[in-house]
Design a protein around this motif. Sequence first.
Motif, PDB file in Angstrom:
ATOM      1  N   PRO A   1       3.041   6.933  -0.570  1.00 43.82           N
ATOM      2  CA  PRO A   1       1.538   6.354  -1.091  1.00 43.82           C
ATOM      3  C   PRO A   1       1.887   6.050  -2.624  1.00 43.82           C
ATOM      4  CG  PRO A   1       1.407   8.656  -1.074  1.00 43.82           C
ATOM      5  CD  PRO A   1       2.752   8.188  -0.626  1.00 43.82           C
ATOM      6  N   LYS A   2       0.602   4.942  -2.903  1.00 41.75           N
ATOM      7  CA  LYS A   2       0.575   4.772  -4.614  1.00 41.75           C
ATOM      8  C   LYS A   2       0.109   5.864  -4.917  1.00 41.75           C
ATOM      9  CE  LYS A   2       0.009  -0.252  -4.569  1.00 41.75           C
ATOM     10  NZ  LYS A   2      -1.011  -1.141  -4.849  1.00 41.75           N
TER      11      LYS A   2
ATOM     12  N   TYR B   1       4.641   4.856  -6.981  1.00 42.59           N
ATOM     13  CA  TYR B   1       4.866   5.350  -5.733  1.00 42.59           C
ATOM     14  C   TYR B   1       5.129   7.011  -5.624  1.00 42.59           C
ATOM     15  CZ  TYR B   1       3.892   0.426  -4.135  1.00 42.59           C
ATOM     16  OH  TYR B   1       3.462  -0.574  -4.017  1.00 42.59           O
TER      17      TYR B   1
ATOM     18  N   ALA C   1       0.938  -1.049  -0.016  1.00 39.84           N
ATOM     19  CA  ALA C   1       0.078  -0.052  -0.046  1.00 39.84           C
ATOM     20  C   ALA C   1       0.816   1.411   0.040  1.00 39.84           C
ATOM     21  CB  ALA C   1      -0.989  -0.095   1.149  1.00 39.84           C
ATOM     22  N   THR C   2       1.808   1.152   0.736  1.00 41.31           N
ATOM     23  CA  THR C   2       2.670   2.405   0.759  1.00 41.31           C
ATOM     24  C   THR C   2       4.346   1.734   0.457  1.00 41.31           C
ATOM     25  OG1 THR C   2       3.126   2.096   3.168  1.00 41.31           O
ATOM     26  CG2 THR C   2       1.516   3.739   2.239  1.00 41.31           C
TER      27      THR C   2
ATOM     28  N   THR D   1      -1.949   8.004  -7.703  1.00 40.45           N
ATOM     29  CA  THR D   1      -3.536   7.929  -8.232  1.00 40.45           C
ATOM     30  C   THR D   1      -3.621   8.593  -9.620  1.00 40.45           C
ATOM     31  OG1 THR D   1      -3.933   9.681  -6.863  1.00 40.45           O
ATOM     32  CG2 THR D   1      -4.136   7.792  -5.898  1.00 40.45           C
TER      33      THR D   1
END
Length: 233
Positions: A98-99, A131, A92-93, A101
């Motif tokens: 963070p990924k 990321y 997820a991270t 978007t």
Amino acid sequence: MSQPGDPYPNQPQQPYGEQPAPQQGGYPPAGQPYGAPLPPAPKKSKTGKIVLIVLAVVLVLCCGGGAITWFAVKDDVSDAVEATNTRVTAPATLAGRPKATEPELQAVVDGMIAEMKSTVQNETSTAGAVYGDPAKKDLVMIAAASGLVTDPKKELDEAFSGPDLTMSNVAAVDPGPLGGEARCGDSESEGIKLGICAWADKGSVGMIVMYFKTGAQAKAEFVTMRGQIEQRS
């Protein structure tokens, strides 16, 4: 001319190796496996366009040519056990990032995963993701697959000697507690610095690309990132 057994006998056949012409408003397919075009970049972001092009180049490096034979059968029980117990995942991270978007980046990631699944033989898992934040020049791409790897050193040799990216300052680095072999080096595309690290062991092959960074900067975070991508039971 159609051949016996063609699924679409009435469709015109394209000569092998010939790429279709670029589409208006999109990207030329050169460097993208099988001529699949990339999605158009947002008009307001030149950086986004450059990143997508670089992603496509790295995709070719990861999933074309020699990488098609990453996973071949070998009668070695210990290697088979290690491969069976190894999986890769897109967390997820990644090292606190963070990924991403952005739809354009996600479209490239989806294409990368589909391409890996179609070309890598006998894989048990695949992972691909982006990321960070391009606006902050903090962007990382991962591409990895698990399965039986017969010659980790050869896989790294091929990864760092591909024609699509010119590498420099490539050196062996500490692979971390998961073992195997690992290397990091510098590259550049469209004026963007690329810090690239890759690993290969008996159960997986993976690459981490840090945009706007050097190989030394990628090396500093490599072991942490690999530990979050590769899992061994």
